[in-house]
Design a protein around this motif. Sequence first.
Motif, PDB file in Angstrom:
ATOM      1  N   ALA A 237      -8.800  11.780 -13.387  1.00 35.94           N
ATOM      2  CA  ALA A 237      -8.619  12.717 -14.441  1.00 35.94           C
ATOM      3  C   ALA A 237      -8.386  11.869 -15.805  1.00 35.94           C
ATOM      4  O   ALA A 237      -8.405  11.083 -15.717  1.00 35.94           O
ATOM      5  CB  ALA A 237      -7.249  13.519 -14.128  1.00 35.94           C
ATOM      6  N   VAL A 238      -8.739  12.567 -16.709  1.00 35.97           N
ATOM      7  CA  VAL A 238      -9.289  12.082 -17.788  1.00 35.97           C
ATOM      8  C   VAL A 238      -7.648  11.712 -17.992  1.00 35.97           C
ATOM      9  O   VAL A 238      -6.693  12.344 -18.650  1.00 35.97           O
ATOM     10  CB  VAL A 238      -9.912  13.242 -18.749  1.00 35.97           C
ATOM     11  CG1 VAL A 238      -9.778  12.474 -20.448  1.00 35.97           C
ATOM     12  CG2 VAL A 238     -10.965  13.424 -18.473  1.00 35.97           C
ATOM     13  N   ARG A 239      -7.742  10.186 -18.629  1.00 33.74           N
ATOM     14  CA  ARG A 239      -6.542   9.913 -19.241  1.00 33.74           C
ATOM     15  C   ARG A 239      -7.092   8.536 -20.758  1.00 33.74           C
ATOM     16  O   ARG A 239      -8.196   8.553 -20.897  1.00 33.74           O
ATOM     17  CB  ARG A 239      -5.832   8.767 -18.673  1.00 33.74           C
ATOM     18  CG  ARG A 239      -5.635   9.447 -17.110  1.00 33.74           C
ATOM     19  CD  ARG A 239      -4.929   8.186 -16.079  1.00 33.74           C
ATOM     20  NE  ARG A 239      -4.757   9.475 -14.429  1.00 33.74           N
ATOM     21  CZ  ARG A 239      -3.371   9.795 -14.356  1.00 33.74           C
ATOM     22  NH1 ARG A 239      -1.999   9.394 -15.060  1.00 33.74           N
ATOM     23  NH2 ARG A 239      -3.374  10.587 -13.460  1.00 33.74           N
ATOM     24  N   ASP A 240      -6.318   8.930 -21.406  1.00 35.55           N
ATOM     25  CA  ASP A 240      -6.183   7.912 -22.301  1.00 35.55           C
ATOM     26  C   ASP A 240      -5.789   6.246 -21.964  1.00 35.55           C
ATOM     27  O   ASP A 240      -5.432   6.042 -20.953  1.00 35.55           O
ATOM     28  CB  ASP A 240      -4.712   8.418 -24.023  1.00 35.55           C
ATOM     29  CG  ASP A 240      -3.504   8.066 -23.220  1.00 35.55           C
ATOM     30  OD1 ASP A 240      -2.992   7.454 -22.092  1.00 35.55           O
ATOM     31  OD2 ASP A 240      -2.835   9.161 -23.941  1.00 35.55           O
ATOM     32  N   ALA A 241      -5.190   5.917 -23.473  1.00 36.93           N
ATOM     33  CA  ALA A 241      -5.539   4.114 -23.463  1.00 36.93           C
ATOM     34  C   ALA A 241      -4.686   4.021 -22.468  1.00 36.93           C
ATOM     35  O   ALA A 241      -4.235   3.177 -21.448  1.00 36.93           O
ATOM     36  CB  ALA A 241      -5.877   3.228 -24.552  1.00 36.93           C
ATOM     37  N   ALA A 244      -2.173   8.226 -19.861  1.00 42.78           N
ATOM     38  CA  ALA A 244      -1.254   9.329 -19.699  1.00 42.78           C
ATOM     39  C   ALA A 244      -2.560  10.231 -19.584  1.00 42.78           C
ATOM     40  O   ALA A 244      -3.627  10.355 -20.328  1.00 42.78           O
ATOM     41  CB  ALA A 244      -0.236   9.540 -21.660  1.00 42.78           C
ATOM     42  N   LEU A 245      -1.682  10.983 -18.684  1.00 44.55           N
ATOM     43  CA  LEU A 245      -2.625  12.228 -18.173  1.00 44.55           C
ATOM     44  C   LEU A 245      -3.326  13.099 -19.901  1.00 44.55           C
ATOM     45  O   LEU A 245      -2.520  13.875 -20.660  1.00 44.55           O
ATOM     46  CB  LEU A 245      -2.304  12.895 -17.127  1.00 44.55           C
ATOM     47  CG  LEU A 245      -2.894  14.178 -16.752  1.00 44.55           C
ATOM     48  CD1 LEU A 245      -4.224  13.294 -15.672  1.00 44.55           C
ATOM     49  CD2 LEU A 245      -2.222  15.284 -15.624  1.00 44.55           C
ATOM     50  N   ALA A 246      -4.903  13.559 -19.421  1.00 49.31           N
ATOM     51  CA  ALA A 246      -5.154  14.901 -20.235  1.00 49.31           C
ATOM     52  C   ALA A 246      -4.532  16.036 -20.168  1.00 49.31           C
ATOM     53  O   ALA A 246      -4.877  16.889 -19.264  1.00 49.31           O
ATOM     54  CB  ALA A 246      -6.409  14.273 -20.878  1.00 49.31           C
ATOM     55  N   ALA A 247      -4.513  16.916 -21.067  1.00 50.15           N
ATOM     56  CA  ALA A 247      -3.771  18.487 -20.314  1.00 50.15           C
ATOM     57  C   ALA A 247      -5.152  19.321 -20.671  1.00 50.15           C
ATOM     58  O   ALA A 247      -6.231  18.901 -21.264  1.00 50.15           O
ATOM     59  CB  ALA A 247      -2.903  18.821 -21.747  1.00 50.15           C
ATOM     60  N   PRO A 248      -5.071  20.557 -19.903  1.00 51.11           N
ATOM     61  CA  PRO A 248      -6.439  21.088 -19.570  1.00 51.11           C
ATOM     62  C   PRO A 248      -7.285  20.851 -20.764  1.00 51.11           C
ATOM     63  O   PRO A 248      -8.263  21.305 -20.534  1.00 51.11           O
ATOM     64  CB  PRO A 248      -5.917  21.931 -18.421  1.00 51.11           C
ATOM     65  CG  PRO A 248      -4.536  21.810 -17.791  1.00 51.11           C
ATOM     66  CD  PRO A 248      -4.008  20.474 -18.973  1.00 51.11           C
ATOM     67  N   ARG A 249      -6.577  21.674 -21.836  1.00 51.70           N
ATOM     68  CA  ARG A 249      -6.858  22.276 -23.102  1.00 51.70           C
ATOM     69  C   ARG A 249      -7.495  21.637 -23.630  1.00 51.70           C
ATOM     70  O   ARG A 249      -8.140  20.986 -24.458  1.00 51.70           O
ATOM     71  CB  ARG A 249      -5.424  23.080 -23.886  1.00 51.70           C
ATOM     72  CG  ARG A 249      -4.746  24.449 -23.345  1.00 51.70           C
ATOM     73  CD  ARG A 249      -4.174  24.382 -24.426  1.00 51.70           C
ATOM     74  NE  ARG A 249      -4.714  25.817 -25.911  1.00 51.70           N
ATOM     75  CZ  ARG A 249      -3.907  26.277 -26.125  1.00 51.70           C
ATOM     76  NH1 ARG A 249      -2.899  25.515 -26.620  1.00 51.70           N
ATOM     77  NH2 ARG A 249      -4.846  26.791 -26.929  1.00 51.70           N
TER      78      ARG A 249
END
Length: 533
Positions: A237-241, A244-249
Motif C-alpha cells: 500500500a501507498v504510505r506517507d513518510a 500512515a496509510l493513504a486512503a483509496p481516494r
Amino acid sequence: MPSSAGPSIDTITEGGRVTQVGEGQDADESAPPVMTFGAPTTGEILAERYELVEHINNDSAGRLVWRGVDVVLRRPVAVVLRYPGGDSATEMLQAAVAASRVIHPNLVGVYDAIDEDERAYVVREWVDGQSLREMVADEPLDPARATAIGAAVASALAAVHATGMVHGNVHPGTVMISDDGRVVLADARTDGDDSQENDVRAVGGLLYFALTGHWPHTEAPLRGATAGHGRAGIADAVRDADGALAAPRQVRAGVPAYLDDLTMDLLDTEIAPPSSDVLSAELARLDVPAEDQFLENSGPLRFSAEAGEEPSPLAAAGGRKVAIGIAGLLAVALVGLLIGISTLGGDDKDPQTNPVAAPSSSAPAQADPPAAAVGPLRIEDVRIIDPDSTKRDELDDADKITDGDKDKGWRTDNYPNNKYGNLKRGMGVWLDLGAPHTVKSVQVTLSATGATAALYAGTTNPPSTSSGDKQVLRDFKTRIGQPFEEHDGTTMAFDGFNADQKYQYLFFWVTQLPAEDDGGFRLGVQEITVQGS
C-alpha cells in the motif's frame, strides 16, 4: 505411485485466461516448500472415488491443487493434497470439517477430508473463474464491483460467525469470482490464531485492494506500521513518510467518499469494527444495480437519504469516521442545494456540477427516492406450530421468542429421543411481520447445539388450531437458504431471500431435538430476529 518429486506447475486455460481454485492459506514467502514424496499422478483415483485429472498449481502453503472428478456423482472437484498427513495435517483437516458444516452461496463447498498418514487431502467444490488477486492484476475494480464483492464476502463471514467459528484466512487469493459472477470465499483455517474481528477488518483489506490494487497489510497494525511484504507478493500500500496509510481516494480518482470512509474505518484499529452481519447488511444496501446509479463510478457517492431518515446499521454500530463522513455529505448536499455550490470535479455541462437553485414547492422532485434502510423488522405476531399434537400443551411462551431477551424463550417438552419420541414430524415457530417486507436475513438463537431445522416462507395466515397448524405445514414450501442438520452451534442464520420478493409470513421448522445433559431431548428457541427494510 512414483517416488519422484512433485510435478511441474501446469495451468488450465479457458477463454484465454487461467482457471484456478483459490490461493490457499497465507504463508510467509520465505517458507520452505512442503516435501512431496510419492506425488500423485494424472488418472490416479483417491479413496476409490476422486480421479485426478490435472495439476493446477501449488497454493501459498505449498499444497498441491488438482482438478479432479468425483467418479460417483460425476461432478468436477478440486483436490488439495498435503504431504505428509498425520499430525501435521490436523489443522487443515479440522478446518475442512468445520467449513463443511456451513452451507452458504458465498462459501466454497467442502465435500470430503481424508488422512492417509503419508498424505492428506481435502475435496471441495471446483470453481471455474479467477481469484480476486488475479482479477485486480490488470487494473483496480470500479467501486460498484468492489462493493458487490465485499458484500458477498461479508455475507459469507456472517454465516461462519453465526456458528461461533472464525474464517481466519480472508485475503485476495481466497476470494474467488466464478465465470458466472458468483463470489465465493475458500480455505478457512482453525488454528486459533485469529478472531472474528480480524475477519471483519480483512474485508476492509479486500475493499482497499479491489479499489487500489494494493494490499494494506491488515495482518499488522496499521497506524505507524512500516511497509513490509504484502500477502502473496501483492503490491504494498501507498504510505506517507510516517508510515500512515493513504486512503483509496488519495490513490485513485472516482472512489466514493462513503466507500472510502468505510474502508478506512475497517482498517483503523482505533475504531471498533461492526459485526459481520451488520457489515453485510450495510454493503448489501450499497450493492444496488448500476442502473439505479446509487454509486457514482466517477465521483463521490450520491447522497439520496433525507436528513431525518433512520441511520444505516453500520452508522448505528458506532463507526466514528463513517458517521462523520455521512454528516459531511449531508452538509455538502444541503449547502449545494441552498446556495448553489458546485460538486467535486466533472464537466460543466454535467447537471450535477452546475449551481442548483433552491427548489420551489411546485417543482417536481428530481432526486432519486431514498434507499430503504436495512435494520430489525418488527414481528407483529408469533405462535408455536404443533401439527401432530392432540393435547397442544406446548404452545405457551411464544411471545418470549421476540422479546429481545435471549435468556428467555419457548421450550419443547422433554422427549425420549431426538425425533420427538417418534410422535411428531416436528414443531415450529410461525412469524407474521405485519405487512410484506424486503427481508435480508433471519437469525435464530437456540438453547443448545445439535438441532436440525429449516426456514420457510409462505403467504397464508391459518388459525391457531390443530388444522391450522397442519395447513402451515402444507402451505409453507418456499425454503429459505440451506437447512441445518445436527447444527454444532446455537445460532442459525438464514439469508437466502429473493431481493425482488417481499415476505410477510415465515416458518421456522425443527425436525430433530438435541440431547439434554440430564437425559432426554428438548430444545429452546430463545430469540428470533429479522433484518430487512
